[in-house]
Design a protein around this motif. Structure first.
Motif, PDB file in Angstrom:
ATOM      1  N   ILE A  24       0.840  -1.197   0.000  1.00 25.95           N
ATOM      2  CA  ILE A  24       0.000   0.000   0.000  1.00 25.95           C
ATOM      3  C   ILE A  24       0.880   1.254   0.000  1.00 25.95           C
ATOM      4  CG2 ILE A  24      -1.724   1.292   1.319  1.00 25.95           C
ATOM      5  CD1 ILE A  24      -2.646  -1.486   2.427  1.00 25.95           C
ATOM      6  N   ASP A  25       0.548   2.189  -0.886  1.00 25.91           N
ATOM      7  CA  ASP A  25       1.218   3.491  -0.950  1.00 25.91           C
ATOM      8  C   ASP A  25       0.242   4.567  -0.504  1.00 25.91           C
ATOM      9  OD1 ASP A  25       3.505   2.386  -2.046  1.00 25.91           O
ATOM     10  OD2 ASP A  25       3.030   2.978  -4.097  1.00 25.91           O
ATOM     11  N   PHE A  26       0.739   5.552   0.232  1.00 20.34           N
ATOM     12  CA  PHE A  26      -0.073   6.713   0.574  1.00 20.34           C
ATOM     13  C   PHE A  26      -0.196   7.582  -0.673  1.00 20.34           C
ATOM     14  CE2 PHE A  26       0.364   7.178   5.434  1.00 20.34           C
ATOM     15  CZ  PHE A  26       0.394   5.814   5.606  1.00 20.34           C
ATOM     16  N   VAL A  27      -1.362   8.174  -0.883  1.00 15.63           N
ATOM     17  CA  VAL A  27      -1.560   9.090  -2.000  1.00 15.63           C
ATOM     18  C   VAL A  27      -0.755  10.358  -1.710  1.00 15.63           C
ATOM     19  CG1 VAL A  27      -3.272  10.474  -3.253  1.00 15.63           C
ATOM     20  CG2 VAL A  27      -3.815   8.132  -2.557  1.00 15.63           C
ATOM     21  N   ASP A  28       0.073  10.765  -2.676  1.00 13.93           N
ATOM     22  CA  ASP A  28       0.969  11.915  -2.477  1.00 13.93           C
ATOM     23  C   ASP A  28       0.239  13.177  -2.042  1.00 13.93           C
ATOM     24  OD1 ASP A  28       3.144  10.358  -3.125  1.00 13.93           O
ATOM     25  OD2 ASP A  28       3.304  11.090  -5.188  1.00 13.93           O
ATOM     26  N   SER A  29      -0.919  13.448  -2.629  1.00 15.88           N
ATOM     27  CA  SER A  29      -1.641  14.686  -2.309  1.00 15.88           C
ATOM     28  C   SER A  29      -2.202  14.681  -0.883  1.00 15.88           C
ATOM     29  CB  SER A  29      -2.787  14.900  -3.302  1.00 15.88           C
ATOM     30  OG  SER A  29      -3.719  13.832  -3.200  1.00 15.88           O
ATOM     31  N   ASN A  30      -2.203  13.525  -0.229  1.00 13.55           N
ATOM     32  CA  ASN A  30      -2.776  13.397   1.111  1.00 13.55           C
ATOM     33  C   ASN A  30      -1.709  13.170   2.184  1.00 13.55           C
ATOM     34  OD1 ASN A  30      -4.590  11.200   3.075  1.00 13.55           O
ATOM     35  ND2 ASN A  30      -5.407  13.218   2.614  1.00 13.55           N
ATOM     36  N   LEU A  31      -0.437  13.274   1.799  1.00 12.84           N
ATOM     37  CA  LEU A  31       0.633  13.037   2.770  1.00 12.84           C
ATOM     38  C   LEU A  31       0.665  14.132   3.831  1.00 12.84           C
ATOM     39  CD1 LEU A  31       3.527  11.936   0.411  1.00 12.84           C
ATOM     40  CD2 LEU A  31       2.344  10.505   2.075  1.00 12.84           C
ATOM     41  N   PRO A  32       0.956  13.751   5.074  1.00 11.40           N
ATOM     42  CA  PRO A  32       1.104  14.774   6.119  1.00 11.40           C
ATOM     43  C   PRO A  32       2.242  15.745   5.770  1.00 11.40           C
ATOM     44  CG  PRO A  32       1.033  12.564   7.074  1.00 11.40           C
ATOM     45  CD  PRO A  32       1.137  12.399   5.597  1.00 11.40           C
ATOM     46  N   LYS A  33       2.145  16.957   6.271  1.00 18.24           N
ATOM     47  CA  LYS A  33       3.172  17.968   6.018  1.00 18.24           C
ATOM     48  C   LYS A  33       4.536  17.451   6.472  1.00 18.24           C
ATOM     49  CE  LYS A  33       4.323  22.758   6.770  1.00 18.24           C
ATOM     50  NZ  LYS A  33       3.957  24.031   7.347  1.00 18.24           N
ATOM     51  N   GLY A  34       5.531  17.592   5.621  1.00 17.92           N
ATOM     52  CA  GLY A  34       6.888  17.164   5.936  1.00 17.92           C
ATOM     53  C   GLY A  34       7.200  15.735   5.488  1.00 17.92           C
ATOM     54  N   ILE A  35       6.200  15.004   4.989  1.00 12.53           N
ATOM     55  CA  ILE A  35       6.411  13.631   4.518  1.00 12.53           C
ATOM     56  C   ILE A  35       6.493  13.645   2.996  1.00 12.53           C
ATOM     57  CG2 ILE A  35       5.440  11.293   4.390  1.00 12.53           C
ATOM     58  CD1 ILE A  35       6.417  12.027   7.181  1.00 12.53           C
ATOM     59  N   LYS A  36       7.531  13.026   2.445  1.00 10.19           N
ATOM     60  CA  LYS A  36       7.703  12.963   0.994  1.00 10.19           C
ATOM     61  C   LYS A  36       7.040  11.727   0.396  1.00 10.19           C
ATOM     62  CE  LYS A  36      12.052  15.440   1.172  1.00 10.19           C
ATOM     63  NZ  LYS A  36      13.498  15.336   1.107  1.00 10.19           N
TER      64      LYS A  36
END
Length: 178
Positions: A104-116
């Protein structure tokens, strides 16, 4: 004729050299989180829990309040709602029944601030009548944000381990009825 054969020989040896030069050494992945639990359930039963959103929500032991599939085509997009009011968009990029693996990958647009970038994988393996479940996660970003997300994911994985174990408990009637 001799020159043609020599040219072909040199050409093939250079292309073989170039192909070998491009291959890098395999690197071992250093996971940010590694959580492992032996669940008192057969492998197929545990796999079925992770394939059914209602059972998966129950297995979270209250940590997850909702799982909504946004797009059922691979990669499967879904929104996870948490009991604290937060949510996460993620894509299931691998769901391999034959290997008992989910990635599972996190959706880039929904990443917490500071997470790449953030991703995790769940591995399932039969261990007699039990099932070994391993959660492994990779998180990249600044150290404070990474530490916070690692803490959150660790709590999530712990809740699944506890919830799966609770699902294995058999209920015993409190009072015998005559």
């Amino acid at each position: 004729m001799k020159k043609i054969i020599l040219s072909l020989l040199m050409l093939t040896s250079f292309s073989a050299y170039k192909a070998n030069a491009q291959m890098g050494a395999a690197q071992k992945v250093k996971w940010d989180i590694e959580k492992e639990a032996d669940i008192n359930m057969e492998l197929d039963a545990v796999w079925d829990v992770f394939q059914n959103n209602e059972l998966l929500k129950k297995a979270s032991d209250g940590y997850v309040s909702a799982i909504e599939v946004i797009d059922a085509n691979m990669p499967i997009s879904r929104k996870i709602g948490f009991s604290n009011g937060g949510n996460r968009l993620e894509n299931i990029t691998q769901n391999e029944a034959h290997n008992k693996l989910i990635a599972i990958d996190f959706v880039d647009s929904n990443l917490p601030k500071g997470i790449k970038a953030a991703q995790y994988a769940i591995f399932f393996k039969a261990n007699g009548s039990k099932t070994n479940v391993k959660w492994r996660a990779l998180v990249s970003g600044d150290s404070d944000a990474k530490q916070a997300l690692v803490k959150q994911l660790t709590a999530e994985f712990d809740s699944y381990a506890a919830g799966l174990e609770k699902m294995t408990k058999k209920s015993i009637p409190a009072v015998r009825m005559n």
